[in-house]
Design a protein around this motif. Structure first.
Motif, PDB file in Angstrom:
ATOM      1  N   ARG A  34       5.073   0.141   9.741  1.00 14.64           N
ATOM      2  CA  ARG A  34       3.820  -0.224  10.411  1.00 14.64           C
ATOM      3  C   ARG A  34       2.724   0.809  10.141  1.00 14.64           C
ATOM      4  NH1 ARG A  34       1.205  -1.152  15.706  1.00 14.64           N
ATOM      5  NH2 ARG A  34       0.747  -3.371  15.813  1.00 14.64           N
ATOM      6  N   THR A  35       3.109   2.065   9.936  1.00 10.80           N
ATOM      7  CA  THR A  35       2.133   3.087   9.557  1.00 10.80           C
ATOM      8  C   THR A  35       1.462   2.727   8.241  1.00 10.80           C
ATOM      9  OG1 THR A  35       3.345   4.846  10.715  1.00 10.80           O
ATOM     10  CG2 THR A  35       1.844   5.525   8.966  1.00 10.80           C
ATOM     11  N   SER A  36       2.242   2.231   7.278  1.00 14.07           N
ATOM     12  CA  SER A  36       1.657   1.856   5.979  1.00 14.07           C
ATOM     13  C   SER A  36       0.645   0.732   6.137  1.00 14.07           C
ATOM     14  CB  SER A  36       2.764   1.442   5.003  1.00 14.07           C
ATOM     15  OG  SER A  36       3.303   0.169   5.337  1.00 14.07           O
ATOM     16  N   MET A  37       0.865  -0.146   7.121  1.00 11.87           N
ATOM     17  CA  MET A  37      -0.069  -1.240   7.353  1.00 11.87           C
ATOM     18  C   MET A  37      -1.396  -0.724   7.904  1.00 11.87           C
ATOM     19  SD  MET A  37       0.772  -4.750   9.391  1.00 11.87           S
ATOM     20  CE  MET A  37       0.535  -4.035  11.011  1.00 11.87           C
ATOM     21  N   GLY A  38      -1.346   0.164   8.906  1.00 12.95           N
ATOM     22  CA  GLY A  38      -2.567   0.771   9.426  1.00 12.95           C
ATOM     23  C   GLY A  38      -3.284   1.590   8.364  1.00 12.95           C
ATOM     24  N   LEU A  97       5.087  -7.158   2.735  1.00 15.77           N
ATOM     25  CA  LEU A  97       4.771  -5.899   2.059  1.00 15.77           C
ATOM     26  C   LEU A  97       4.446  -6.149   0.583  1.00 15.77           C
ATOM     27  CD1 LEU A  97       7.503  -3.655   3.700  1.00 15.77           C
ATOM     28  CD2 LEU A  97       5.026  -3.380   3.968  1.00 15.77           C
ATOM     29  N   GLY A  98       5.133  -7.118  -0.031  1.00 14.64           N
ATOM     30  CA  GLY A  98       4.802  -7.473  -1.415  1.00 14.64           C
ATOM     31  C   GLY A  98       3.374  -7.985  -1.537  1.00 14.64           C
ATOM     32  N   LEU A  99       2.940  -8.807  -0.585  1.00  9.68           N
ATOM     33  CA  LEU A  99       1.553  -9.282  -0.588  1.00  9.68           C
ATOM     34  C   LEU A  99       0.574  -8.137  -0.363  1.00  9.68           C
ATOM     35  CD1 LEU A  99       1.924 -12.599   1.447  1.00  9.68           C
ATOM     36  CD2 LEU A  99       1.385 -12.379  -0.997  1.00  9.68           C
ATOM     37  N   LEU A 191       6.496   2.156  -0.800  1.00  7.95           N
ATOM     38  CA  LEU A 191       7.530   2.982  -0.173  1.00  7.95           C
ATOM     39  C   LEU A 191       8.109   2.285   1.051  1.00  7.95           C
ATOM     40  CD1 LEU A 191       5.880   6.523  -0.435  1.00  7.95           C
ATOM     41  CD2 LEU A 191       7.906   5.710  -1.671  1.00  7.95           C
ATOM     42  N   ALA A 192       7.231   1.651   1.834  1.00  6.62           N
ATOM     43  CA  ALA A 192       7.702   0.920   3.009  1.00  6.62           C
ATOM     44  C   ALA A 192       8.620  -0.228   2.599  1.00  6.62           C
ATOM     45  CB  ALA A 192       6.517   0.394   3.815  1.00  6.62           C
ATOM     46  N   ALA A 199      17.166   0.498   3.630  1.00  8.46           N
ATOM     47  CA  ALA A 199      17.654   1.197   4.822  1.00  8.46           C
ATOM     48  C   ALA A 199      17.750   0.328   6.067  1.00  8.46           C
ATOM     49  CB  ALA A 199      16.749   2.410   5.120  1.00  8.46           C
ATOM     50  N   TYR A 200      16.946  -0.739   6.149  1.00  5.32           N
ATOM     51  CA  TYR A 200      16.947  -1.496   7.401  1.00  5.32           C
ATOM     52  C   TYR A 200      18.170  -2.388   7.509  1.00  5.32           C
ATOM     53  CZ  TYR A 200      15.598  -4.320  11.352  1.00  5.32           C
ATOM     54  OH  TYR A 200      15.597  -4.942  12.580  1.00  5.32           O
TER      55      TYR A 200
END
Length: 415
Positions: A34-38, A97-99, A191-192, A199-200
């Motif tokens: 979610r950090t990568s989104m912000g 995330l791909g989009l 990276l996300a 990992a998830y």
């Protein structure tokens, strides 16, 4: 007499302990995603001074690029929830995330407004999918314990990513170019994606089951019970009002402070301090809610106190002090409000309910700033947007009260 030991075997205790550690590890993966989104969302604001001369943009066009990341949510949120219901949260997050990666690359290599707008809209579609599914993932892992704490931590990732963008991207663009700085947001999304894919792990089936029953398989359908729609709409309106209040303050507080004599740097700095404080206060508010177990009192008190401090900033002396105080008090309601639907709606209906919830959120975010700006134009009063934000925060209490009434009605527990 022989003593019978009813305690679980050591292996079972170790298994539960490892499960406890795993869910917090999964929350860290969710937080970083979610950090990568912000981070990507805030890139246009961080690079405005470079984009305006590069594309000969007006500031209205810059605002359009900012808003395009959020606007697709009005249309995509409900279908996104249904996709998660059909294909599973992890697959939808990876696709989102791909989009975001593709959208960020289009912005990085764009030669003008229209191509950049396409990239932002595409990245925004991905961001909507990620946003909805991350909330569902937290609910799956923390449904039974510490849900409000976990939701608060997840929510704080968004402003954390925004703050990182403001700190990193501008200096990087000055040292290299704005295209390289924008490409860093693509790398962050990449990276996300890798972290999620590698990992998830999905929560165990028993962790996702409602109390007293087994989990049911996800189904791709719109035919959820009417009570679920009512809960989703009332919770979504409350969440939209709360966030609209916050975004109006963040957008119009700097110009208001400048009208009170602050310099550009001082106005931005004061608003930034309130933002950084909210990053800490939101997860702390969720922790307090889980410890005190008085969620309704905390939501009402938090919204009321925040509304008062925002109004005081508009009309009372020492506006900077009141704005910082609002950032502290704001921490009480968000974690509780994000936990409303996961606690009230069965898991097989949660993705659809969250789709409705987020559609209303994105609509509120899209409309509120325009209304606030119109109020300032009509009245000529720089404080009017803050008073509008205070009213939005008060209205949040009414919307959440409707949710609680539906939740506790005759059909409570029947989805």
């Amino acid at each position: 007499m022989t003593r019978i030991d009813l305690s679980p075997p050591p292996g079972a205790r170790r298994h539960r302990a490892s499960g406890q550690g795993l869910r917090w590890a999964m929350l860290l993966v969710i937080f970083l995603t979610r950090t990568s989104m912000g981070f990507q969302f805030q890139s246009i604001a961080a690079l405005t001074s470079f984009l305006v001369p590069a594309f000969a943009l007006s500031y209205a066009e810059v605002g359009l690029l900012m808003g395009l990341f959020m606007l697709p949510g009005v249309v995509i949120a409900v279908p996104g929830g249904l996709l998660g219901q059909r294909f599973g949260s992890l697959r939808v997050v990876v696709a989102g995330l791909g989009l975001m990666i593709v959208g960020g690359m289009i912005v990085s290599y764009s030669g003008g407004l229209h191509t950049a707008a396409l990239g932002r809209a595409l990245g925004g579609v991905g961001g909507v999918l990620v946003n909805i599914m991350l909330a569902r993932m937290v609910a799956d892992w923390f449904r039974e314990r510490e849900l409000q704490t976990a939701m608060g931590l997840m929510l704080s990732a968004w402003p954390f990513g925004m703050a990182l963008a403001l700190v990193i991207l501008g200096p990087l663009a000055a040292a290299t170019s704005w295209r390289i700085a924008e490409y860093v947001t693509v790398a962050a999304a990449g990276l996300a994606l890798g972290l999620m894919a590698l990992a998830y792990k999905d929560a165990p089936v028993e962790a996702r089951a409602p109390a007293g029953g087994a989990a049911e398989p996800a189904r791709f359908q719109l035919g959820v019970p009417g009570r679920v729609w009512a809960l989703a709409v009332s919770a979504g309106i409350g969440w939209a009002l709360l966030n609209a209040s916050v975004i109006v303050v963040a957008s119009f507080a700097p110009s208001f402070l400048m009208s009170r004599g602050a310099s550009v740097a001082e106005a931005g700095g004061i608003t930034g301090v309130a933002l950084w404080i909210s990053i800490l206060s939101v997860p702390l508010g969720g922790l307090v809610a889980d410890r005190l177990r008085r969620p309704r009192l905390l939501v009402v008190a938090g919204c009321l106190a925040t509304a008062v401090t925002i109004a005081a900033a508009a009309r009372a002396p020492w506006p900077a002090l009141w704005l910082v105080a609002s950032g502290i008090l704001l921490g009480l309601p968000p974690g509780i409000m994000m936990a409303l639907l996961p606690r009230a709606v069965r898991p097989e209906h949660l993705a659809t309910a969250l789709g409705v919830f987020y559609a209303l959120f994105y609509l509120g975010m899209a409309v509120s700033q325009t209304v606030a700006g119109h109020l300032r134009d009509v009245t000529g009063d720089a404080a009017m947007p803050l008073l509008f934000a205070s009213g939005l925060m008060l209205a949040t209490i009414g919307a959440v009260s409707v949710f609680w009434r539906i939740e506790g009605g005759p059909a409570a527990g029947v989805d």
